[in-house]
Design an enzyme around this catalytic site. Structure first.
Site, PDB file in Angstrom:
ATOM      1  N   CYS A  22     -40.236  -9.493 -11.963  1.00 40.58           N
ATOM      2  CA  CYS A  22     -41.181 -10.244 -12.775  1.00 40.58           C
ATOM      3  C   CYS A  22     -41.002  -9.735 -14.196  1.00 40.58           C
ATOM      4  O   CYS A  22     -40.216  -8.844 -14.447  1.00 40.58           O
ATOM      5  CB  CYS A  22     -42.598  -9.959 -12.317  1.00 40.58           C
ATOM      6  SG  CYS A  22     -42.858 -10.352 -10.586  1.00 40.58           S
ATOM      7  N   ARG A  47     -36.249 -13.492 -15.691  1.00 41.08           N
ATOM      8  CA  ARG A  47     -36.600 -12.469 -14.699  1.00 41.08           C
ATOM      9  C   ARG A  47     -37.503 -12.999 -13.585  1.00 41.08           C
ATOM     10  O   ARG A  47     -37.815 -12.271 -12.643  1.00 41.08           O
ATOM     11  CB  ARG A  47     -37.311 -11.308 -15.401  1.00 41.08           C
ATOM     12  CG  ARG A  47     -36.457 -10.593 -16.410  1.00 41.08           C
ATOM     13  CD  ARG A  47     -37.285  -9.615 -17.188  1.00 41.08           C
ATOM     14  NE  ARG A  47     -37.702  -8.510 -16.383  1.00 41.08           N
ATOM     15  CZ  ARG A  47     -37.078  -7.347 -16.310  1.00 41.08           C
ATOM     16  NH1 ARG A  47     -35.995  -7.151 -17.017  1.00 41.08           N
ATOM     17  NH2 ARG A  47     -37.531  -6.388 -15.566  1.00 41.08           N
ATOM     18  N   TRP A  96     -41.912 -13.596 -10.183  1.00 39.85           N
ATOM     19  CA  TRP A  96     -40.970 -13.915  -9.106  1.00 39.85           C
ATOM     20  C   TRP A  96     -41.681 -13.445  -7.848  1.00 39.85           C
ATOM     21  O   TRP A  96     -41.832 -12.249  -7.610  1.00 39.85           O
ATOM     22  CB  TRP A  96     -39.653 -13.172  -9.313  1.00 39.85           C
ATOM     23  CG  TRP A  96     -38.612 -13.551  -8.312  1.00 39.85           C
ATOM     24  CD1 TRP A  96     -37.889 -14.704  -8.274  1.00 39.85           C
ATOM     25  CD2 TRP A  96     -38.168 -12.767  -7.194  1.00 39.85           C
ATOM     26  NE1 TRP A  96     -37.030 -14.692  -7.193  1.00 39.85           N
ATOM     27  CE2 TRP A  96     -37.181 -13.510  -6.508  1.00 39.85           C
ATOM     28  CE3 TRP A  96     -38.505 -11.513  -6.689  1.00 39.85           C
ATOM     29  CZ2 TRP A  96     -36.539 -13.045  -5.377  1.00 39.85           C
ATOM     30  CZ3 TRP A  96     -37.859 -11.054  -5.553  1.00 39.85           C
ATOM     31  CH2 TRP A  96     -36.888 -11.816  -4.908  1.00 39.85           C
ATOM     32  N   ASN A 122     -45.617  -5.494 -12.397  1.00 45.91           N
ATOM     33  CA  ASN A 122     -44.221  -5.759 -12.064  1.00 45.91           C
ATOM     34  C   ASN A 122     -43.784  -4.773 -10.988  1.00 45.91           C
ATOM     35  O   ASN A 122     -43.805  -3.570 -11.215  1.00 45.91           O
ATOM     36  CB  ASN A 122     -43.367  -5.596 -13.326  1.00 45.91           C
ATOM     37  CG  ASN A 122     -41.911  -5.943 -13.090  1.00 45.91           C
ATOM     38  OD1 ASN A 122     -41.545  -6.378 -12.015  1.00 45.91           O
ATOM     39  ND2 ASN A 122     -41.095  -5.752 -14.101  1.00 45.91           N
ATOM     40  N   GLY A 123     -43.410  -5.296  -9.822  1.00 38.28           N
ATOM     41  CA  GLY A 123     -42.962  -4.414  -8.742  1.00 38.28           C
ATOM     42  C   GLY A 123     -43.632  -4.753  -7.435  1.00 38.28           C
ATOM     43  O   GLY A 123     -44.286  -5.794  -7.304  1.00 38.28           O
ATOM     44  N   GLU A 505     -17.459 -13.891  -3.536  1.00 37.09           N
ATOM     45  CA  GLU A 505     -18.085 -14.137  -4.838  1.00 37.09           C
ATOM     46  C   GLU A 505     -18.070 -15.639  -5.145  1.00 37.09           C
ATOM     47  O   GLU A 505     -19.052 -16.184  -5.655  1.00 37.09           O
ATOM     48  CB  GLU A 505     -17.357 -13.329  -5.926  1.00 37.09           C
ATOM     49  CG  GLU A 505     -17.789 -13.590  -7.361  1.00 37.09           C
ATOM     50  CD  GLU A 505     -19.265 -13.326  -7.639  1.00 37.09           C
ATOM     51  OE1 GLU A 505     -19.967 -12.736  -6.790  1.00 37.09           O
ATOM     52  OE2 GLU A 505     -19.737 -13.737  -8.719  1.00 37.09           O
ATOM     53  N   LYS A 509     -21.425 -17.813  -5.802  1.00 32.35           N
ATOM     54  CA  LYS A 509     -21.639 -18.578  -7.035  1.00 32.35           C
ATOM     55  C   LYS A 509     -22.049 -20.006  -6.708  1.00 32.35           C
ATOM     56  O   LYS A 509     -22.972 -20.553  -7.293  1.00 32.35           O
ATOM     57  CB  LYS A 509     -20.339 -18.543  -7.828  1.00 32.35           C
ATOM     58  CG  LYS A 509     -20.383 -18.369  -9.291  1.00 32.35           C
ATOM     59  CD  LYS A 509     -20.834 -17.068  -9.877  1.00 32.35           C
ATOM     60  CE  LYS A 509     -21.840 -16.257  -9.173  1.00 32.35           C
ATOM     61  NZ  LYS A 509     -22.137 -14.965  -9.693  1.00 32.35           N
ATOM     62  N   GLU A 512     -25.708 -20.126  -4.996  1.00 37.97           N
ATOM     63  CA  GLU A 512     -26.902 -19.835  -5.790  1.00 37.97           C
ATOM     64  C   GLU A 512     -27.225 -20.909  -6.812  1.00 37.97           C
ATOM     65  O   GLU A 512     -28.381 -21.093  -7.156  1.00 37.97           O
ATOM     66  CB  GLU A 512     -26.833 -18.447  -6.436  1.00 37.97           C
ATOM     67  CG  GLU A 512     -25.771 -18.279  -7.473  1.00 37.97           C
ATOM     68  CD  GLU A 512     -25.715 -16.863  -8.044  1.00 37.97           C
ATOM     69  OE1 GLU A 512     -26.733 -16.179  -8.103  1.00 37.97           O
ATOM     70  OE2 GLU A 512     -24.619 -16.458  -8.467  1.00 37.97           O
ATOM     71  N   HIS A 528     -10.612 -16.210  14.884  1.00 46.92           N
ATOM     72  CA  HIS A 528     -11.431 -15.441  15.832  1.00 46.92           C
ATOM     73  C   HIS A 528     -12.817 -16.053  16.035  1.00 46.92           C
ATOM     74  O   HIS A 528     -13.725 -15.385  16.504  1.00 46.92           O
ATOM     75  CB  HIS A 528     -11.550 -13.988  15.365  1.00 46.92           C
ATOM     76  CG  HIS A 528     -10.225 -13.292  15.324  1.00 46.92           C
ATOM     77  ND1 HIS A 528      -9.477 -13.034  16.455  1.00 46.92           N
ATOM     78  CD2 HIS A 528      -9.467 -12.858  14.281  1.00 46.92           C
ATOM     79  CE1 HIS A 528      -8.339 -12.442  16.112  1.00 46.92           C
ATOM     80  NE2 HIS A 528      -8.314 -12.329  14.796  1.00 46.92           N
ATOM     81  N   LYS A 628     -33.205 -13.069 -12.571  1.00 41.92           N
ATOM     82  CA  LYS A 628     -32.034 -12.384 -13.092  1.00 41.92           C
ATOM     83  C   LYS A 628     -32.032 -10.917 -12.697  1.00 41.92           C
ATOM     84  O   LYS A 628     -31.052 -10.390 -12.209  1.00 41.92           O
ATOM     85  CB  LYS A 628     -31.988 -12.540 -14.609  1.00 41.92           C
ATOM     86  CG  LYS A 628     -30.763 -11.971 -15.281  1.00 41.92           C
ATOM     87  CD  LYS A 628     -29.521 -12.758 -14.940  1.00 41.92           C
ATOM     88  CE  LYS A 628     -28.298 -12.268 -15.691  1.00 41.92           C
ATOM     89  NZ  LYS A 628     -27.070 -12.694 -15.036  1.00 41.92           N
TER      90      LYS A 628
HETATM   91  C1  F6R Z   1     -25.368 -13.312  -8.617  1.00 46.66           C
HETATM   92  C2  F6R Z   1     -25.944 -12.115  -9.202  1.00 46.66           C
HETATM   93  C3  F6R Z   1     -26.545 -11.097  -8.301  1.00 46.66           C
HETATM   94  C4  F6R Z   1     -26.466  -9.690  -8.912  1.00 46.66           C
HETATM   95  C5  F6R Z   1     -27.248  -8.695  -8.061  1.00 46.66           C
HETATM   96  C6  F6R Z   1     -27.120  -7.297  -8.595  1.00 46.66           C
HETATM   97  O1  F6R Z   1     -24.834 -14.158  -9.584  1.00 46.66           O
HETATM   98  O2  F6R Z   1     -25.971 -11.981 -10.385  1.00 46.66           O
HETATM   99  O3  F6R Z   1     -25.970 -11.117  -7.039  1.00 46.66           O
HETATM  100  O4  F6R Z   1     -25.135  -9.305  -9.016  1.00 46.66           O
HETATM  101  O5  F6R Z   1     -28.598  -9.065  -8.046  1.00 46.66           O
HETATM  102  O6  F6R Z   1     -27.535  -7.224  -9.924  1.00 46.66           O
HETATM  103  P1  F6R Z   1     -27.004  -6.101 -10.882  1.00 46.66           P
HETATM  104  O7  F6R Z   1     -25.548  -6.313 -11.088  1.00 46.66           O
HETATM  105  O8  F6R Z   1     -27.784  -6.268 -12.144  1.00 46.66           O
HETATM  106  O9  F6R Z   1     -27.277  -4.791 -10.219  1.00 46.66           O
END
Ligand code: F6R
Length: 633
Positions: A22, A47, A96, A122-123, A505, A509, A512, A528, A628
């Protein structure tokens, strides 16, 4: 006010992925601040954007006014515009959701029953269940589903016992377990904000007209670059011209501000439709900056990582850990360290490894990989390793992050602020840094010479050019192709060796930002079990490899797919004709140095996901359910 200025001028990039998901923004000073707090909150919306809220000590009614709205912050702004409230102290929050759905009741700020104070948190409070039971028995009723409400009742209870606000705050925070960072505004102290930091970050910008309190200094970057980062387990009372901070034992803490530098253009989309697209295109420059920074660091890298040159030579093993995209980068990095530096390397998923047995190794390096340096799962694993005396370092994009503070050494990527929730340039600069570091270890351990080190830097820069050039080369085709792939219910991504974690990855991408189910899978595992999924409705995206042996195996996997009527989109390298002929659609990529295949393919992999999400009309920079910076475990 006792403000000691630490002249630590750094190119600081703070943001993302982001992790207590948050955000808090508050102000106290000599300016009417409703508009300022709402603007600051908008900058932190990455966030969390499930709901938002705002509280101000209104100078007309001499009372607290609280506004809350589910959904994006635009809703809150409309409500705030319609209200005449304003004042010199206010706080805001974007949420969030962790406990309770996203509705107005659960949105922060929360107030006590007497409405004497408003609080944003926050938390996640880990002992909220026990506290809730205890407070219920003591007569408190709960109106929300949030864990935060226990904090509100506890603070209320302590304030009723004493007039000493410091004592009441300390008594409250000492009872809370978990991530409990909060800011409160009390109507008996309208000239002051109360803050506590436990796990989730919070910092205070010292401005000319007042103090700006935020989860990320990006929120007040246009007002001041003098920032006090509240230490872990501290409380603060913040007034227009003064900060009084204490540890949990009540001891006075020194107020040392840092000077932070920010690039304002990083927070503008400029002529791009989305931050994600802008950031995809920024990758070449970000990689160049990262390599230039690492080159300049040279053999100072060891002291920066908290190692002696001798330790770098003799370390038994390297252990990388992280979450999500950063974990994928670490998984790719494992191949670099093992192949180039001949170092045994393990990679852990931070959210899992905390609960596994750890066999301490004092001759090993444990390095977190994290864009934000704040991801709670990763931070908690750092703290877990620390208990065993492990040697810790971090690779991060944020110089001021908790991970930098809590490890023995660090290495910085120079991606610049990443605003889109989906990570792009953070990932590619992590790959570039890990490749560089593997070579530096190899040099230190006598496996390569200076010339090969210099060549490695050139190879990364070449791969970065390929990353960018292939987007331009295939842009038109990907835009067209995205219309078809956007119709798919599910997509499989295949790779082998270094392109297997890259396939994961790619799938992440797509998932998400487009919400299409995708899975990254090792191509060799298809037979398998998962080959049962292959049909004309499940497109398969296959990332090739330059190694002749691995390539031949991939040709075999592609044939298995074609034999079952599957559709293949192949990312191949120049000259891989046999594979290219099996493709329904193909993107051919110029050759790069061995193991840099993922870096070279990153641009079009991300651009593809972006275009599919665009066709589907998704909220690309702020996908649903995400944030984020993931600062909850
Ligand atoms: C996906 C993405 C997340 C972060 C993950 C870890 O696009 O960005 O999977 O990689 O939440 O975040 P960081 O790298 O900030 O520890």
């Amino acid at each position: 006010m006792k403000l000691k200025k630490l002249v630590v001028i750094a190119a600081l990039f703070f943001n993302n992925q982001i992790n207590y998901s948050c955000s808090i923004f508050a102000y106290v000073g000599s300016q009417l601040c409703k508009a300022h707090v709402l603007k600051g909150l908008s900058r932190l919306e990455y966030r969390g954007y499930d709901s938002s809220g705002f509280a101000v000590y209104d100078i007309v009614t001499n009372d607290l006014v609280v506004l809350k709205k589910p959904g994006k912050i635009a809703e809150l702004k409309m409500a705030a515009l319609a209200s005449s409230c304003d004042g010199y102290a206010a706080l805001g929050h974007t949420r969030w959701s962790t406990h309770g759905v996203s509705n107005e009741v659960n949105a922060h700020p929360h107030t006590n029953d007497d409405r004497t104070f408003a609080l944003v948190h926050n938390g996640i409070i880990e002992n909220h269940f026990q506290l809730r039971e205890q407070l219920s028995k003591e007569g408190y009723t709960f109106k929300t589903e949030t864990d935060t409400e226990v904090m509100v009742h506890l603070f209320d209870q302590e304030l009723k016992k004493t007039d000493d606000i410091k004592k009441a705050t300390l008594q409250t925070v000492r009872k809370l377990k978990g991530a409990c960072t909060f800011v409160a505004l009390h109507k008996d102290h309208p000239e002051m904000l109360i803050a506590a930091r436990q796990r989730a970050p919070i910092c205070i910008g010292v401005g000319e007209d007042g103090m700006h309190i935020a989860s990320d200094f990006l929120a007040f970057a246009d007002k001041t670059n003098q920032v006090f980062f509240m230490p872990e387990k501290s409380i603060a009372f913040i007034k227009k011209g003064a900060i009084f901070a204490y540890d949990y034992d009540g001891n006075v803490l020194p107020i040392e501000t840092k000077t932070v530098n920010l690039q304002p253009s990083a927070y503008e989309k400029l002529d791009h439709d989305h931050f994600m697209l802008k950031e995809i295109y920024e990758q070449k420059i970000a990689i160049e900056k990262t390599v230039a920074h690492l080159h300049e660091l040279g053999d100072k890298v060891w002291s920066q990582l908290g190692l002696t040159p001798q330790q770098a030579r003799t370390l038994f093993s390297l252990n990388l850990f992280g979450c999500g995209t950063s974990w994928h980068a670490a998984r790719i990095g494992q191949f670099f360290f093992e192949k180039i530096a001949k170092m045994p390397t393990s990679v852990y998923l931070a959210s899992e490894f905390r609960y596994m047995e750890f066999f301490p190794c004092l001759d090993c390096l444990f390095m977190s990989v994290s864009q934000s340096g704040e991801t709670a799962d990763t931070l908690e694993l750092i703290r877990y390793f620390k208990k065993f005396g492990a040697r810790l370092a971090t690779l991060t994009n944020v110089a001021t992050s908790s991970m930098v503070r809590e490890t023995n050494g660090h290495l910085l990527t120079k991606a610049g602020p990443e605003i889109a929730v989906a990570s792009t340039k953070a990932f590619s600069t992590q790959l570039a840094s890990l490749y560089w570091l593997a070579h530096r270890f190899a040099l230190q351990r006598g496996h390569i010479n200076m010339e090969q080190m210099a060549q490695a830097e050139k190879d990364v820069l070449h791969a970065a050019s390929v990353l960018e050039q292939t987007i331009d080369q295939y842009k038109v085709d990907i835009i067209e192709a995205a219309k078809t792939y956007a119709q798919a219910q599910r997509i499989m991504y295949l790779g082998r060796h270094v392109t297997y974690p890259f396939a994961m990855e790619g799938a992440l991408k797509l998932k998400e930002i487009s919400y299409i189910f995708a899975q990254g899978y090792p191509a060799g595992e298809l037979k398998h079990g998962s080959i049962a999924l292959v049909d004309e409705h499940t497109p398969i995206i296959l990332f090739s490899h330059q190694d002749p042996v691995i390539y031949q195996k991939l040709v075999g996997n592609a044939q298995e797919v074609k034999a079952r009527g599957g559709h293949l989109l192949i990312f191949a390298f120049e000259g891989q004709d046999e594979l290219i002929q099996l493709a329904d659609r193909v993107y051919t990529i110029p050759r790069v140095a061995p193991l840099l295949e993922p870096l070279a393919m990153t641009g079009i992999m991300q651009f593809f996901a972006y275009q599919v999400a665009l066709v589907l009309g998704r909220d690309i920079d702020k996908p649903r359910n995400l944030a984020k910076s993931v600062t909850v475990e």
